[in-house]
Design a protein around this motif. Structure first.
Motif, PDB file in Angstrom:
ATOM      1  N   ASP A  47     103.310-126.689 -36.849  1.00  0.00           N
ATOM      2  CA  ASP A  47     103.762-128.140 -37.156  1.00  0.00           C
ATOM      3  C   ASP A  47     103.588-129.465 -35.932  1.00  0.00           C
ATOM      4  O   ASP A  47     103.214-130.545 -36.352  1.00  0.00           O
ATOM      5  CB  ASP A  47     105.577-127.907 -36.940  1.00  0.00           C
ATOM      6  N   ASP A  63     107.544-117.208 -46.548  1.00  0.00           N
ATOM      7  CA  ASP A  63     106.915-118.307 -45.451  1.00  0.00           C
ATOM      8  C   ASP A  63     106.409-117.877 -43.844  1.00  0.00           C
ATOM      9  O   ASP A  63     106.899-116.508 -43.876  1.00  0.00           O
ATOM     10  CB  ASP A  63     108.077-119.481 -45.268  1.00  0.00           C
ATOM     11  N   TYR A  64     106.260-118.469 -42.967  1.00  0.00           N
ATOM     12  CA  TYR A  64     104.750-118.208 -41.721  1.00  0.00           C
ATOM     13  C   TYR A  64     106.328-117.573 -41.105  1.00  0.00           C
ATOM     14  O   TYR A  64     107.524-118.323 -41.009  1.00  0.00           O
ATOM     15  CB  TYR A  64     104.404-118.961 -40.652  1.00  0.00           C
ATOM     16  N   PRO A  65     106.426-117.577 -39.870  1.00  0.00           N
ATOM     17  CA  PRO A  65     107.536-117.205 -38.973  1.00  0.00           C
ATOM     18  C   PRO A  65     107.267-117.851 -37.513  1.00  0.00           C
ATOM     19  O   PRO A  65     106.386-118.496 -37.819  1.00  0.00           O
ATOM     20  CB  PRO A  65     106.887-115.803 -37.845  1.00  0.00           C
ATOM     21  N   ALA A  66     108.326-118.158 -37.185  1.00  0.00           N
ATOM     22  CA  ALA A  66     108.952-119.652 -36.284  1.00  0.00           C
ATOM     23  C   ALA A  66     107.885-120.125 -35.528  1.00  0.00           C
ATOM     24  O   ALA A  66     107.674-121.472 -35.301  1.00  0.00           O
ATOM     25  CB  ALA A  66     109.908-119.226 -36.080  1.00  0.00           C
ATOM     26  N   PHE A 107     112.257-120.988 -30.068  1.00  0.00           N
ATOM     27  CA  PHE A 107     113.333-121.434 -30.467  1.00  0.00           C
ATOM     28  C   PHE A 107     114.351-121.410 -31.102  1.00  0.00           C
ATOM     29  O   PHE A 107     114.921-122.444 -32.072  1.00  0.00           O
ATOM     30  CB  PHE A 107     112.155-123.165 -30.635  1.00  0.00           C
ATOM     31  N   ILE A 149     104.748-121.698 -37.447  1.00  0.00           N
ATOM     32  CA  ILE A 149     105.393-122.682 -37.800  1.00  0.00           C
ATOM     33  C   ILE A 149     105.409-123.906 -37.048  1.00  0.00           C
ATOM     34  O   ILE A 149     104.567-124.506 -36.559  1.00  0.00           O
ATOM     35  CB  ILE A 149     106.709-122.487 -38.422  1.00  0.00           C
ATOM     36  N   ARG A 150     106.060-123.568 -35.041  1.00  0.00           N
ATOM     37  CA  ARG A 150     106.230-124.389 -34.398  1.00  0.00           C
ATOM     38  C   ARG A 150     104.024-124.876 -34.339  1.00  0.00           C
ATOM     39  O   ARG A 150     104.297-125.794 -34.242  1.00  0.00           O
ATOM     40  CB  ARG A 150     106.302-123.863 -33.097  1.00  0.00           C
ATOM     41  N   PHE A 182     113.254-119.170 -40.381  1.00  0.00           N
ATOM     42  CA  PHE A 182     112.631-118.953 -41.466  1.00  0.00           C
ATOM     43  C   PHE A 182     112.017-120.189 -42.299  1.00  0.00           C
ATOM     44  O   PHE A 182     113.172-120.142 -42.799  1.00  0.00           O
ATOM     45  CB  PHE A 182     111.260-117.773 -41.762  1.00  0.00           C
ATOM     46  N   ARG A 188      99.502-126.885 -45.547  1.00  0.00           N
ATOM     47  CA  ARG A 188      99.314-125.142 -44.829  1.00  0.00           C
ATOM     48  C   ARG A 188     100.146-124.346 -46.030  1.00  0.00           C
ATOM     49  O   ARG A 188     100.902-125.093 -46.315  1.00  0.00           O
ATOM     50  CB  ARG A 188     100.566-125.288 -43.680  1.00  0.00           C
ATOM     51  N   PHE A 246     114.354-120.851 -34.959  1.00  0.00           N
ATOM     52  CA  PHE A 246     114.044-121.374 -35.974  1.00  0.00           C
ATOM     53  C   PHE A 246     113.898-120.316 -36.958  1.00  0.00           C
ATOM     54  O   PHE A 246     113.803-119.476 -37.146  1.00  0.00           O
ATOM     55  CB  PHE A 246     113.121-121.795 -36.584  1.00  0.00           C
ATOM     56  N   ARG A 271     112.258-125.322 -40.793  1.00  0.00           N
ATOM     57  CA  ARG A 271     111.563-126.549 -40.002  1.00  0.00           C
ATOM     58  C   ARG A 271     109.929-126.472 -41.348  1.00  0.00           C
ATOM     59  O   ARG A 271     108.911-126.633 -40.051  1.00  0.00           O
ATOM     60  CB  ARG A 271     111.215-127.198 -38.858  1.00  0.00           C
TER      61      ARG A 271
END
Lengths: 604, 697
Positions: free
Chosen positions: A335, A325-328, B333, A331-332, B337, A316, B335, B340
């Motif tokens: 992932d 990086d992408y926001p959380a 959650f 990313i969730r 940036f 990705r 995290f 994870r």
């Protein structure tokens, strides 16, 4: 005369008769059921072989065969032309009876932007075939085809694919717009030559006992290795098969192409000195332009898979660290999909491009994610780990004396498993410039980047399975309970439950503020109704028991609420309206990637 | 500066200007107006017809509105073909409202064509070089100047959902006071931030609470909230600003920047065209950014942008339109940036994988960790367990290369000298601008100027730049991106905190100058309009408004702040024609300065050659070398490669030759025989070519 077997024998005979009867019955009735006829697995409607490689013409012909076999679902469309004038096709899979195509989330699958990365095209073939053969047989497939749309571009670089098949040297990722690699103001004028006409560009060596700079490798005699400093070997390496075609004193310095189509997309595009191969401007290539235009014209695309090789990765973005990086929440979602993918695809690792692989500017999935708000993966197909897979064999490989130690493993696999299919033996040849030489010593190009033919079907199936999983988890908005509660004086409280049970959000958080995806629209229609206020609440039942102070949705037109963040994955919420009026009210949630749902409520 | 030198310089300037006045036979009346598309096209065709040997006209493409983007090629026949000569590109009217650029470009074309026979400078230029002119890159947008309702916007006509609300072009300006112009309106509002400027009642400014001032007005674009979304005129017809659509410092997601870089037909047409004319050695654009009146400072940065306050105040009211409907994200959650990042950074990368990846298609490791490299003998790169397998990344240059700055400053000084323009009228940030692509990516000296200026104030005056909060780009204009954005940091912009000071003329540091100090650009412009008797301001007029009751409409007339009065076109055209000629006089020029042969006997000859650049500019600027887009000069001895015994190879390349006589030597020992003619060919992408031969004795 007396029965010589006696009383016991009568029992025995009865038993025997009974047994015979049972056997007769069993012979007549097939095992497993009294009424079912026992036959082979049902044959497939369209026969395609997945253990060989299909060039562009064959790839397209097979797609058209499937269009003919399943005309209701499968359509082959030309979306543009390559530099050399070949069609670029997109195959659509859609069930026209389950709603307009533009109203369903679509999965875009594309492959082969790099000319030598061909097996993605085979996966595209396999995917269309598998979906159609199993429509009506497998419930999950039937549902997928009914609820979603697929756009499949089996090769976005048909010139490159064809070059890989046809050209003796053709192992390049480039396309075929001519470039002047050696700065001599001419284009592609000194390309490799297939001197011995066997369809492969090989190495050239000259046997020169005691005078050479190379010697036969002690571990793998078919290979050459350079001699240590101060020593002499028996061979001179002359380089790759070739001539100085343009008589400028250099051999094969300006090969075909020389750029990287996957650096030509318009997000974080960087000029060539920052990103090699990027060409002069993004979408300069007719291929990337056609693809960008197609995707822009189909905003319902909510998932992308771009097949490459090799390495065994589920990639990705971002492609570059500086982009951030992408926001959380994004990313969730990535992932969850990526980690599941690792279990569907053993030996593939889910990693981020810039930190796990290398920096890519102007790459395709960077644009589809950031420029178009589409959740995007790119699989690097086939891992070197897949030749010797068991833990025991991997352990053996650690021993340098093992016949499958890394230096020798390739030769072992070729000899014992592929029966010599991949290696070109050395053969003598009379070179016009160098005299008697030997040509050979290379592996055929259908090796290492692509799997052995006999392992291709599994590669196709598992990657398809991951992509279909991603497709099934594209957003899908649903409306639950919709009710009205009378307050008095014609005032009502309306509750509508809205949810997105899928992993992917309707709008990636990454792009929510950027205006690249049309916001989700929550509209309320009612002829005799005026909206007093609107708020989000967690859930109607809790609210009714314990009403908290809710926040206004502070938009001027509450009949048309814009939701730029969309609806996150695996989320449900309830919209609460206060309205005044009478009659019926229709609440509709309209999402470009999540579909449209509505419910009508009677005010009473 | 001594009196003598000053007098001499002045005389030279006067002579220079007069020379153009004398020679130019451009009919003054042709250039006393702004020309619409039909008139411009007719002028171009007439010019090409009247000067067939010098002028060629072609279309580089058709716009959305199916109009042609015209290109002129002006070169005298004879000598090298035009495509092999160093070229000057003049391009204009990328921003729709910058019509003056179109006129200046046309004037220059006209001047060159008509003065070839009579003027030595023009003849030298057209005999040796080629001048390309794209007079109007955005013809669809330029035509807005002749629309029944004049609204100065910079875009083309592509329908764009400016605030991304799912509706396109549904709320444009409305002509409340029926004057055919779109300006601004002020509304009495106790919540408003603005007051009438006590020193200049035509203008408005922000109320300063610290001075006890209390806001009385709100300011909007002239219009009505037609789509009832709480914003006025936030989404009118059009479009994309072509000069925000190129690749250098592209302003991602800004309203006028387009769907993505190079999304527009016009942008692509210009790129395709310039890439087919790589002999272009310098670029001059007329547009709303500037690097000539105020050249890059010693840090390589351009001046900060200036805007009209009145326009900014009105624009600020629609800036939030693109953000309505953004809700804080539902609880995550927790995290951070990247923490994870799907295994990125935590994954173990073996040497084997790395070498596979680095080999990019080379031989492949068959299973098993560790072991030797994938390529014969080459060790895989360093252990990377756990760490990022990363080659160092480069970022694109965003400031003028230190080695190139002097050229810009010198040329900027000459520009001001030739044109007399010393004060910028206005400038916008050149993010995504063509001329920036021209320097940073195409790799040549590349300039932009509005083409006119406010006379009177000395250089270095005006609004001090770089002071926080006082100036800089338009605040929050149209939905700026929230997420971490962009690789290229702002090059132009708040910069070094000092005004790009003048050259040589001892520019006063900002802040001095008494009463003129700290004037807004609005004030300067109004003063200039008053002085020049330009009718550029709509007096505040009361009108009825359906939502507000009563409002006042007024403000700068569209186009009047961006373009000078038509009467000034001719004089500006003349001085810019002079500047264009000056630019061509700087071109690098490669030549063979020496080619000689010595016979050593035995069929062995020594060939010696010297190649020099007799022009002023180097054959490649430092940025051209960095970008790798200026081809090396090729030097090739015309013999079979096998006949070269030692020395240079048959074909050599020279990355860059310095200007003003930069030289490089070559030497070969070859096998040949007396009577052979040995040729040497030097080819340069942007500095011409030369060839010579010597007969061996």
């Amino acid at each position: 005369m007396n029965n010589p077997l006696g009383r016991n024998s009568r029992t025995a005979v009865r038993l025997a008769k009974g047994l015979l009867a049972v056997l007769v019955v069993l012979a007549v009735i097939p095992q497993g059921g009294l009424t079912q006829k026992f036959v082979s697995d049902p044959p497939f409607k369209v026969k395609i072989d997945f253990n060989r490689w299909h060039d562009t013409a064959e790839l397209y012909a097979d797609m058209r065969r499937m269009e003919q076999a399943w005309p209701k679902f499968v359509k082959v469309n030309v979306i543009g032309k390559s530099y050399e004038g070949r069609d670029i096709i997109a195959v659509t899979i859609n069930n026209p009876e389950t709603g307009p195509e533009a109203g369903k989330a679509a999965m875009l699958i594309e492959a082969n932007v790099h000319g030598n990365e061909i097996q993605g095209g085979e996966i595209c073939l396999y995917t269309v075939w598998y979906l159609m053969e199993n429509y009506g047989r497998l419930e999950a497939v039937t549902r997928l085809v009914n609820e979603r749309v697929f756009y499949i571009i089996p090769t976005i670089n048909p010139d490159g694919r064809q070059y890989f098949f046809e050209s003796p040297a053709g192992n390049t990722r480039s396309g075929h717009m001519p470039t002047d690699d050696d700065s001599d103001y001419q284009f592609d004028e000194d390309m490799p030559d297939d001197l011995n006409g066997n369809g492969v560009v090989e190495q050239m060596r000259k046997y020169a006992p005691g005078k050479g700079n190379y010697r036969l490798s002690a571990t793998v005699p078919r290979m050459l290795e350079p001699v240590p400093f101060g020593e002499k070997g028996d061979y001179l390496m002359l380089g790759t098969e070739g001539l100085d075609n343009d008589h400028d004193g250099r051999v094969n310095e300006d090969d075909a192409g020389g750029y990287d189509g996957n650096r030509n997309y318009p997000f974080d595009w960087q000029p060539n000195y920052i990103q090699r191969g990027a060409m002069d401007y993004p979408t300069q290539l007719p291929e990337s332009k056609a693809e960008v235009d197609f995707i822009f014209a189909h905003p319902n695309i909510a998932g992308v898979q771009s097949y490459h090789n090799n390495g065994g990765m589920i990639l990705r973005g971002p492609g570059a660290e500086a982009v951030g990086d992408y926001p959380a929440t994004d990313i969730r979602a990535y992932d969850e999909l990526g980690k599941t993918g690792e279990r569907i695809l053993p030996f593939y690792n889910y990693i981020v491009i810039w930190s796990g692989l290398y920096t890519v500017h102007g790459g395709f999935i960077d644009w589809t994610n950031d420029g178009m708000g589409i959740l995007s993966f790119s699989n690097e197909l086939w891992s070197g780990e897949q030749y010797f897979t068991s833990p025991e064999l991997k352990e053996q490989q650690k021993d340098p004396n093992s016949p499958i130690a890394p230096q020798k493993s390739r030769a072992f696999f070729d000899d014992k498993v592929e029966l010599g299919a991949e290696f070109m033996e050395w053969k003598t040849f009379n070179h016009p410039q160098f005299g008697e030489v030997e040509i050979g010593g290379t592996w055929r190009k259908f090796t290492s980047r692509v799997p052995p033919r006999f392992m291709n079907e599994e590669l196709c199936h598992r990657n398809m399975a991951f992509t279909l999983y991603q497709a099934s988890e594209m957003p899908m908005v649903k409306m639950g309970d919709a009710s009205a509660e009378k307050i008095g004086d014609g005032v009502y409280r309306l509750f509508v439950d809205i949810s997105n049970p899928k992993v992917a959000p309707t709008i990636l958080e990454r792009v929510a503020p950027n205006g690249v995806v049309r916001p989700d629209l929550l509209t309320l229609d009612g002829k005799n109704v005026e909206v007093i206020s609107a708020s989000w609440i967690g859930n109607a039942e809790t609210y009714k028991i314990n009403p908290t102070i809710t926040q206004f949705i502070d938009q001027k037109n509450l009949r048309r609420i814009m939701l730029r963040n969309g609806l996150a994955g695996k989320t449900s919420r309830t919209i609460m309206y206060l309205v005044k009026g009478a009659g019926e009210v229709t609440v509709k949630y309209d999402s470009v990637k999540g579909g449209t749902v509505s419910k009508t409520i009677k005010l009473q | 500066m001594s009196r003598k030198i000053l007098a001499g310089a002045t005389a030279a300037i006067i002579a220079g200007l007069a020379f153009f006045g004398l020679g130019a036979t451009a009919e003054a009346q042709d250039f006393a107006k702004y020309h619409n598309y039909a008139e411009l096209s007719a002028m171009l065709k007439n010019l090409a017809d009247a000067h067939k040997t010098l002028v060629k006209l072609e279309s580089i493409g058709k716009t959305l509105g199916k109009w042609d983007m015209w290109a002129l090629q002006i070169a005298a026949p004879g000598g090298a073909p035009a495509a092999e000569r160093p070229g000057l590109l003049i391009a204009a009217n990328f921003e729709a409202d910058h019509l003056i650029g179109s006129e200046l470009a046309m004037f220059i074309a006209d001047t060159l064509a008509k003065n070839y026979a009579s003027n030595a400078e023009v003849k030298r230029c057209l005999d040796n070089f080629v001048v390309y002119i794209l007079p109007r890159v955005n013809p669809d947008g330029a035509e807005f100047m002749w629309a029944p309702l004049k609204w100065a916007r910079r875009t083309n006509t592509r329908p764009v959902d400016d605030e991304n609300d799912g509706r396109i072009d549904e709320d444009g300006p409305v002509d409340l006071n029926k004057d055919g112009l779109v300006s601004v309106m002020r509304v009495k509002d106790p919540n408003g931030e603005y007051i009438i400027d006590p020193e200049e009642p035509r203008l408005m400014r922000k109320a300063d609470a610290k001075k006890g001032e209390r806001g009385e007005y709100a300011i909007y674009r002239e219009g009505i909230d037609q789509d009832q979304d709480g914003f006025i005129a936030e989404d009118g017809p059009g479009g994309v600003n072509i000069n925000r659509n190129f690749m250098h410092e592209y302003p991602y997601f800004k309203t006028e920047a387009g769907r993505f870089m190079v999304s527009e037909i016009e942008t692509r047409a210009v790129l395709e065209w310039i890439l087919a004319h790589r002999n272009i050695a310098a670029i001059l654009t007329f547009g709303e950014s500037d690097n000539l009146i105020v050249p890059p400072n010693t840090g390589g940065r351009l001046s900060t942008s200036k805007q009209l306050d009145l326009v900014e105040f009105a624009d600020a009211t629609v800036a939030g339109a693109g953000r309505v409907g953004i809700f804080p994200s539902a609880g995550g959650f927790g995290f951070r940036f990247g923490q994870r990042g799907g295994g990125g950074g935590e994954m173990v990368i073996t040497e084997e994988m790395l070498s596979q990846l680095m080999a990019a298609g080379g031989p492949f490791m068959f299973g098993g960790p560790g072991g030797g490299g994938a390529r014969g003998g080459q060790a895989a790169t360093q252990q990377t367990t756990g760490a990022r397998a990363q080659r160092p990344t480069r970022t694109a240059a965003t400031t003028v290369n230190a080695a190139d700055i002097d050229y810009f400053r010198m040329i900027g000084a000459k520009y001001s000298e030739l044109t007399g323009i010393r004060q910028q009228p206005f400038v916008v940030n050149p993010e995504g601008a063509f001329f920036q692509y021209g320097y940073y990516q195409f790799g040549v000296p590349s300039f932009s100027t509005p083409g006119w200026g406010l006379a009177g104030a000395a250089r270095g005056q005006g609004m001090p730049s770089g002071l926080p909060g006082m100036q800089g780009g338009p605040p929050g204009a149209g939905g700026q991106s929230q997420g971490a954005m962009m690789t290229a940091q702002r090059g132009a912009g708040t910069g070094t905190g000092q005004r790009a000071g003048g050259l040589g003329a001892g520019a006063a540091p900002f802040g001095t100058g008494g009463a003129e100090q700290a004037q807004s650009y609005d004030r300067q412009l109004l003063q200039w309009m008053d002085k020049e008797k330009v009718d550029g301001f709509v007096a505040w007029t009361k009108v009825k408004h359906p939502d507000f009751g009563e409002v006042e409409v007024g403000g700068f007339k569209p186009y009047a702040a961006i373009n000078p009065p038509a009467a000034k076109i001719a004089e500006l055209g003349k001085s810019h024609a002079g500047f264009a000629l000056y630019l061509t006089s700087l071109f690098a020029k490669v030549g063979i300065a020496k080619l000689e042969a010595t016979n050593h006997g035995g069929g062995i000859f020594r060939i010696k050659a010297e190649v020099e650049n007799s022009g002023f500019l180097p054959t490649a600027l430092a940025q051209g070398l960095t970008a790798g887009t200026v081809k090396a000069t090729k030097v090739q001895l015309q013999v079979a490669p096998e006949s070269i015994i030692s020395g240079s190879s048959k074909t050599s390349t020279v990355q860059a030759l310095a200007g003003s006589g930069g030289r490089i030597k070559f030497e070969w020992l070859i096998k040949a025989k007396p009577g052979d003619a040995v040729g040497l060919v030097v080819t340069s992408q942007k500095a011409g070519a030369d060839k010579r031969s010597v007969v061996l004795k």
